[in-house]
Design an enzyme around this catalytic site. Structure first.
Site: not given
Ligand code: AMP
Length: 113
Positions: A7, A100, A102
């Site tokens: 963030c 997230h 990868h």
């Protein structure tokens, strides 16, 4: 979220080269790369787990894969291949509690096991 490194990167509080950004996601290089190409596709909104995703998040989920396609083209790894990984929880080794994906490429990746 206040203490979240991703963030802070998305808001500019921590500087990082943003390789790609749209209305839903952004992409940076992993700070500790495990392959010649090691990118992170990160939602702008703070979601911790896949299990927290809701129907309203569909555009963001689509955007994550659109970002993958764009980055694979940019890194020119489409022909040799790449691996997408989303670590979830302690056993998977998730260290950043902000969803997230990868993208790993640029070498023969070890077998999963
Ligand atoms: P995970 O284990 O799936 O939670 O992966 C988190 C990843 O974020 C790790 O591969 C870290 O190397 C990477 N990382 C942590 N901080 C940064 C940062 N400031 N910039 C880029 N990558 C980071």
């Amino acid at each position: 979220m206040e203490d979240c490194i991703f963030c802070k990167i998305s808001s500019g509080q921590i500087s990082s080269e943003i390789l790609y950004r749209d209305d839903h996601v952004f992409v940076i290089r992993d700070i500790a790369p495990k392959a010649p190409t090691h990118l992170l596709v990160i939602p702008l909104s703070h979601v911790t787990r896949v299990a927290d995703l809701e129907t309203d998040d569909s555009p963001m989920i689509a955007a994550m894969f659109e970002a993958v396609t764009a980055m694979v083209l940019r890194e020119d790894v489409g022909n040799t291949g790449y691996r997408l990984i989303i670590n979830q929880g302690v056993d998977a080794g998730q260290v950043v509690d902000h969803l997230h994906m990868h993208i790993l490429a640029g070498k023969k990746l070890p077998e999963m096991g």
